[in-house]
Design a protein around this motif. Sequence first.
Motif, PDB file in Angstrom:
ATOM      1  N   PRO A  39       0.842  -1.197   0.000  1.00  0.00           N
ATOM      2  CA  PRO A  39       0.000   0.000   0.000  1.00  0.00           C
ATOM      3  C   PRO A  39       0.882   1.255   0.000  1.00  0.00           C
ATOM      4  O   PRO A  39       1.766   1.394   0.839  1.00  0.00           O
ATOM      5  N   VAL A  40       0.629   2.157  -0.939  1.00  0.00           N
ATOM      6  CA  VAL A  40       1.473   3.339  -1.125  1.00  0.00           C
ATOM      7  C   VAL A  40       0.628   4.601  -1.197  1.00  0.00           C
ATOM      8  O   VAL A  40      -0.445   4.611  -1.810  1.00  0.00           O
ATOM      9  N   ILE A  41       1.108   5.665  -0.545  1.00  0.00           N
ATOM     10  CA  ILE A  41       0.578   7.014  -0.739  1.00  0.00           C
ATOM     11  C   ILE A  41       1.654   7.799  -1.475  1.00  0.00           C
ATOM     12  O   ILE A  41       2.805   7.842  -1.042  1.00  0.00           O
ATOM     13  N   PHE A 166      -6.394  12.537   4.383  1.00  0.00           N
ATOM     14  CA  PHE A 166      -6.289  11.268   3.662  1.00  0.00           C
ATOM     15  C   PHE A 166      -5.051  10.499   4.125  1.00  0.00           C
ATOM     16  O   PHE A 166      -5.107   9.281   4.318  1.00  0.00           O
ATOM     17  N   ILE A 167      -3.942  11.186   4.296  1.00  0.00           N
ATOM     18  CA  ILE A 167      -2.707  10.538   4.757  1.00  0.00           C
ATOM     19  C   ILE A 167      -2.927   9.904   6.126  1.00  0.00           C
ATOM     20  O   ILE A 167      -2.578   8.740   6.359  1.00  0.00           O
ATOM     21  N   ILE A 168      -3.535  10.652   7.034  1.00  0.00           N
ATOM     22  CA  ILE A 168      -3.802  10.147   8.389  1.00  0.00           C
ATOM     23  C   ILE A 168      -4.704   8.920   8.331  1.00  0.00           C
ATOM     24  O   ILE A 168      -4.418   7.875   8.933  1.00  0.00           O
ATOM     25  N   ARG A 169      -5.804   9.051   7.617  1.00  0.00           N
ATOM     26  CA  ARG A 169      -6.790   7.967   7.573  1.00  0.00           C
ATOM     27  C   ARG A 169      -6.212   6.705   6.947  1.00  0.00           C
ATOM     28  O   ARG A 169      -6.409   5.589   7.459  1.00  0.00           O
ATOM     29  N   THR A 170      -5.492   6.857   5.852  1.00  0.00           N
ATOM     30  CA  THR A 170      -4.973   5.689   5.145  1.00  0.00           C
ATOM     31  C   THR A 170      -3.944   4.940   5.974  1.00  0.00           C
ATOM     32  O   THR A 170      -3.940   3.701   6.005  1.00  0.00           O
ATOM     33  N   ILE A 171      -3.088   5.661   6.665  1.00  0.00           N
ATOM     34  CA  ILE A 171      -2.090   4.999   7.516  1.00  0.00           C
ATOM     35  C   ILE A 171      -2.772   4.278   8.671  1.00  0.00           C
ATOM     36  O   ILE A 171      -2.429   3.137   9.002  1.00  0.00           O
ATOM     37  N   LYS A 172      -3.774   4.911   9.276  1.00  0.00           N
ATOM     38  CA  LYS A 172      -4.463   4.291  10.413  1.00  0.00           C
ATOM     39  C   LYS A 172      -5.290   3.077   9.991  1.00  0.00           C
ATOM     40  O   LYS A 172      -5.447   2.128  10.772  1.00  0.00           O
ATOM     41  N   GLU A 173      -5.790   3.099   8.784  1.00  0.00           N
ATOM     42  CA  GLU A 173      -6.567   1.951   8.295  1.00  0.00           C
ATOM     43  C   GLU A 173      -5.684   0.783   7.879  1.00  0.00           C
ATOM     44  O   GLU A 173      -6.167  -0.339   7.726  1.00  0.00           O
ATOM     45  N   ASN A 174      -4.387   1.045   7.698  1.00  0.00           N
ATOM     46  CA  ASN A 174      -3.430   0.014   7.269  1.00  0.00           C
ATOM     47  C   ASN A 174      -2.175   0.081   8.133  1.00  0.00           C
ATOM     48  O   ASN A 174      -1.077   0.362   7.639  1.00  0.00           O
ATOM     49  N   PRO A 175      -2.311  -0.150   9.454  1.00  0.00           N
ATOM     50  CA  PRO A 175      -1.174   0.060  10.352  1.00  0.00           C
ATOM     51  C   PRO A 175       0.042  -0.798  10.003  1.00  0.00           C
ATOM     52  O   PRO A 175      -0.089  -1.986   9.698  1.00  0.00           O
ATOM     53  N   PRO A 201       4.887   6.447  13.498  1.00  0.00           N
ATOM     54  CA  PRO A 201       5.265   5.069  13.835  1.00  0.00           C
ATOM     55  C   PRO A 201       4.305   4.018  13.304  1.00  0.00           C
ATOM     56  O   PRO A 201       4.634   2.828  13.274  1.00  0.00           O
ATOM     57  N   LEU A 202       3.123   4.427  12.831  1.00  0.00           N
ATOM     58  CA  LEU A 202       2.161   3.474  12.280  1.00  0.00           C
ATOM     59  C   LEU A 202       2.408   3.188  10.801  1.00  0.00           C
ATOM     60  O   LEU A 202       1.822   2.260  10.237  1.00  0.00           O
ATOM     61  N   ALA A 203       3.242   4.002  10.163  1.00  0.00           N
ATOM     62  CA  ALA A 203       3.594   3.742   8.766  1.00  0.00           C
ATOM     63  C   ALA A 203       4.661   2.656   8.707  1.00  0.00           C
ATOM     64  O   ALA A 203       5.295   2.321   9.715  1.00  0.00           O
ATOM     65  N   LYS A 204       4.887   2.107   7.534  1.00  0.00           N
ATOM     66  CA  LYS A 204       5.963   1.139   7.357  1.00  0.00           C
ATOM     67  C   LYS A 204       7.276   1.846   7.050  1.00  0.00           C
ATOM     68  O   LYS A 204       8.330   1.507   7.603  1.00  0.00           O
ATOM     69  N   GLU A 205       7.206   2.860   6.187  1.00  0.00           N
ATOM     70  CA  GLU A 205       8.413   3.575   5.769  1.00  0.00           C
ATOM     71  C   GLU A 205       7.987   4.852   5.061  1.00  0.00           C
ATOM     72  O   GLU A 205       6.889   4.942   4.517  1.00  0.00           O
TER      73      GLU A 205
END
Length: 371
Positions: A39-41, A166-175, A201-205
């Motif tokens: 999953p990528v933003i 959108f950035i916040i929501r997407t990261i939180k939906e895909n921890p 810290p909830l993102a992968k990278e």
Amino acid sequence: MKNWRKLAQAACAVALIGSTATAFAAAKAPVAKAPGKIPVILDTDMVDLFDDGVAMLILATSPKVDLKGITIVIGNSWVEEGVASAIRHLEGIGRTDIPVMAGNNKPTRPGRIENIQAEKKRWGRGHDSHLGAAGHPQPVSWQETYREWYKAEPTIGPKGEDASDFIIRTIKENPHKVVVVGIGTGGNIAKALEKDPSIAPLAKEIVYMAGAFLHAGNVMPTAEFNVWLDPEAAKKEYRGAWPKQTFFPLDVCENQRINYKDFLQLEKRVKNPVFKDMWERHYQTPLFRNDPKFENYIWDVLAAAYVIDPSIITKEVFMPVDVNDTYSLSYGETLAFAGPGPEGSQKAHIVQEVDRKKIWHMLFETFDKLK
């Protein structure tokens, strides 16, 4: 003879029981799952084709990537222009399902754009005269930009959600799964961190095309464009508590070029009328046609290629990093520290060298899809 037959029958029975048990165990054993899509933003100051547009096409057409959305920030272009460009690219590849979100449309420092010319006179300039959005007036709307550039009507529009939300929501939906690719200025990501610092810290990278750490700047003697236009936002970005930060700075980007031979190899692959039109209007096209010795850079492409194939990196350093956001001679300079960095700074992977062959193979594959 009878005893031999009994022994043979017994052996067959044992073998049958054994094979049945093995088959049963295999059926009960967990099946290894194929690795899922990444999953990528993509956070971008979008332009047509090279370099942001091609980075987007690499990610949007890769079977390894689930491009969750494209968030637009000021930088190379105004947000209105970036939205129009992103939508046109998505229409060209038939991926209008990927959402586009408008975001931050001004640098953090008040009056920054109005004072840029005075800054350059006072503090000098680098080898690149590029000013991006600061070099021309803000458009009236993304729709007007789209119609002017592409002589057509858009089939989709940006979503109503702010890019930072959108950035916040997407990261939180895909921890712990999302890779954020930041190839523009830092306003959207900094705003998201201000609203909710727990997302880092909830993102992968997080992967950037930004900075000039052990290398000269481009638009200023010490500063790279993406950081220089909004140093305050970049500093907030880089100080986030990300599990991993990877930079593709000018250290590597200015060693990775597109030459005349590369240009011709790409040009013959562009058949799709949407991208053919972009190709003909791209600033580098007449430069290559008029001068076969001309070379250019591919900047953001490196960040996108890394997401798909991390093995493109052949050399990197791991150091604390920071940004000079003091309004001074080296405003916007990115800093890497041999020892401990300032309080609040984070360590990051700073890419120094990449595998050109792998990157260009990926580029040719992507352009082969533009039919």
